[in-house]
Design a protein around this motif. Structure first.
Motif, PDB file in Angstrom:
ATOM      1  N   SER A 107      -5.009  48.815  69.654  1.00 43.94           N
ATOM      2  CA  SER A 107      -5.768  48.905  70.901  1.00 43.94           C
ATOM      3  C   SER A 107      -7.200  49.395  70.663  1.00 43.94           C
ATOM      4  O   SER A 107      -8.127  49.004  71.364  1.00 43.94           O
ATOM      5  N   ASN A 127      10.249  50.287  64.979  1.00 48.04           N
ATOM      6  CA  ASN A 127      10.140  49.918  66.394  1.00 48.04           C
ATOM      7  C   ASN A 127       9.172  50.776  67.188  1.00 48.04           C
ATOM      8  O   ASN A 127       8.494  50.310  68.092  1.00 48.04           O
ATOM      9  N   ASN A 128       9.159  52.084  66.860  1.00 46.74           N
ATOM     10  CA  ASN A 128       8.317  52.984  67.648  1.00 46.74           C
ATOM     11  C   ASN A 128       7.055  53.366  66.911  1.00 46.74           C
ATOM     12  O   ASN A 128       6.761  54.534  66.704  1.00 46.74           O
ATOM     13  N   ASP A 129       6.330  52.378  66.512  1.00 45.08           N
ATOM     14  CA  ASP A 129       5.173  52.644  65.685  1.00 45.08           C
ATOM     15  C   ASP A 129       3.927  52.851  66.560  1.00 45.08           C
ATOM     16  O   ASP A 129       3.108  51.969  66.716  1.00 45.08           O
ATOM     17  N   THR A 130       3.833  54.043  67.122  1.00 44.22           N
ATOM     18  CA  THR A 130       2.720  54.285  68.061  1.00 44.22           C
ATOM     19  C   THR A 130       1.371  54.301  67.358  1.00 44.22           C
ATOM     20  O   THR A 130       0.359  53.928  67.945  1.00 44.22           O
ATOM     21  N   ASP A 131       1.364  54.719  66.081  1.00 42.93           N
ATOM     22  CA  ASP A 131       0.091  54.723  65.333  1.00 42.93           C
ATOM     23  C   ASP A 131      -0.514  53.332  65.265  1.00 42.93           C
ATOM     24  O   ASP A 131      -1.704  53.141  65.491  1.00 42.93           O
ATOM     25  N   THR A 132       0.336  52.362  64.921  1.00 43.35           N
ATOM     26  CA  THR A 132      -0.152  50.975  64.828  1.00 43.35           C
ATOM     27  C   THR A 132      -0.605  50.491  66.196  1.00 43.35           C
ATOM     28  O   THR A 132      -1.671  49.893  66.327  1.00 43.35           O
ATOM     29  N   ASP A 133       0.204  50.766  67.227  1.00 43.52           N
ATOM     30  CA  ASP A 133      -0.177  50.330  68.578  1.00 43.52           C
ATOM     31  C   ASP A 133      -1.530  50.905  68.975  1.00 43.52           C
ATOM     32  O   ASP A 133      -2.372  50.211  69.537  1.00 43.52           O
ATOM     33  N   THR A 134      -1.741  52.187  68.668  1.00 45.47           N
ATOM     34  CA  THR A 134      -3.013  52.819  69.024  1.00 45.47           C
ATOM     35  C   THR A 134      -4.150  52.150  68.274  1.00 45.47           C
ATOM     36  O   THR A 134      -5.185  51.820  68.860  1.00 45.47           O
ATOM     37  N   LYS A 178       1.585  39.750  69.577  1.00 47.85           N
ATOM     38  CA  LYS A 178       2.956  40.312  69.484  1.00 47.85           C
ATOM     39  C   LYS A 178       3.986  39.223  69.752  1.00 47.85           C
ATOM     40  O   LYS A 178       4.995  39.108  69.066  1.00 47.85           O
ATOM     41  N   TYR A 194       3.852  43.147  61.774  1.00 41.56           N
ATOM     42  CA  TYR A 194       4.040  44.557  62.148  1.00 41.56           C
ATOM     43  C   TYR A 194       4.927  45.236  61.121  1.00 41.56           C
ATOM     44  O   TYR A 194       5.730  44.586  60.465  1.00 41.56           O
TER      45      TYR A 194
END
Ligand SMILES: N[C@@H](CCC(=O)N[C@@H](CS)C(=O)NCC(=O)O)C(=O)O
Length: 289
Positions: free
Chosen positions: A107, A97-104, A79, A93
């Protein structure tokens, strides 16, 4: 952001180091490097030495120093690298900004701290690496095992390496992971779109993680499970990932005689004994059609 000097602390064959190297090459960011001889592969066990524990108290690679600031953990490092200006214009990315799907998904496709072993695609793969790691650990001199016992800051890793050295820790692990791994592959297949070359339209952090995971399957003589007609989109996706320059630059170019000879000695040019069980499980899950 401007950057002056970058030093990457990494290891040739470490999955998370590969991820960071691919990101560096994707961005066209030049870096200095310090190779760390990991305690499960080399008698020196440099990741347990004081100088490295001062850099990362967890004793794991990769770690990076950017303008005197030290960052550990591959996902966080990548990041940060994305915010730096390299010679190539690439955003790893989506602009959201709030891309929780990608973050999940990021991880779930790496070795994330605190995530239960064998519960995600990123943590199920080490189940299949375990026999190879055990093979290397058993070759270590006793004094290196004492070093792990006395100095490894992570109790979980310490216990695993010691159990590998003294017992046959890895024996039943892969068998237990077959169903989970096949399920995760099918889930990933279902998330790929046939309209895109990569996970999204353009190359992203998720593709970096998958490139490294799939390459690890190749090391483990399991690559053929990516090439069945049960997961045709994965097969196509993996072919695109392999064609990326960063696959050579960040992964393949770091293999040395040592890694090749371990793979050859361990597998003796045969495919993994877990390959057919995984393919059978894929067939069961997808139906035999
Ligand atoms: N969450 C960390 C995991 C780092 C990690 O587990 N690194 C492994 C190599 S892939 C390591 O340093 N192993 C040596 C050890 O545990 O002694 C990351 O993504 O960077």
């Amino acid at each position: 952001m401007e950057h002056k000097e970058i030093i990457l602390f990494h290891s040739n064959w470490s999955l998370c180091s590969q991820m960071v190297r691919v990101a560096l090459y994707e961005k066209g960011i030049s870096f200095n490097e310090r190779h760390i001889k990991l305690c499960d592969q080399y008698p020196e066990g440099e990741n347990l030495d004081e100088f490295f524990l001062d850099i990362n108290p967890l004793g794991t690679v990769p770690a990076i120093k950017i303008n005197e600031k030290i960052i550990c953990d591959s996902a966080i490092i990548i990041k940060e690298l994305n915010s730096l200006q390299g010679s190539k214009e690439i955003n790893l990315y989506k602009n959201d900004n709030n891309d929780t799907d990608t973050d999940t998904l990021i991880s779930e496709t790496t070795i994330t701290e605190g995530v239960k072993f064998a519960s995600t695609l990123g943590t199920i793969l080490p189940v299949f690496s375990a026999p190879l790691i055990q093979y290397m650990v058993k070759k270590l001199p006793f004094k290196s095992i004492v070093k792990i016992l006395l100095r490894h800051p992570r109790k979980d890793r310490k216990l695993i390496f010691l159990s590998m050295y003294f017992f046959n820790f890895s024996k039943n692990l892969p068998k237990m992971g077959i169903k989970k791994f096949a399920t995760e592959l099918i889930n990933f297949e279902n998330r790929l779109s046939k309209n895109n070359k990569f996970f999204y339209k353009t190359f992203s952090h998720i593709d970096i993680n998958m490139m490294c995971l799939f390459n690890r399957l190749k090391d483990l003589q399991l690559e053929d499970c990516l090439n069945t007609n049960k997961t045709p989109l994965i097969k196509r996706y993996w072919n695109h990932l392999k064609k990326r320059d960063s696959y050579d630059e960040g992964i393949l170019n770091y293999y040395t005689e040592k890694e090749f000879s371990i793979i050859n000695d361990f597998y003796q040019n045969k495919s993994s004994i877990f390959l057919n069980p995984i393919i059978e499980e894929l067939e069961l899950l997808k139906g035999n059609s």
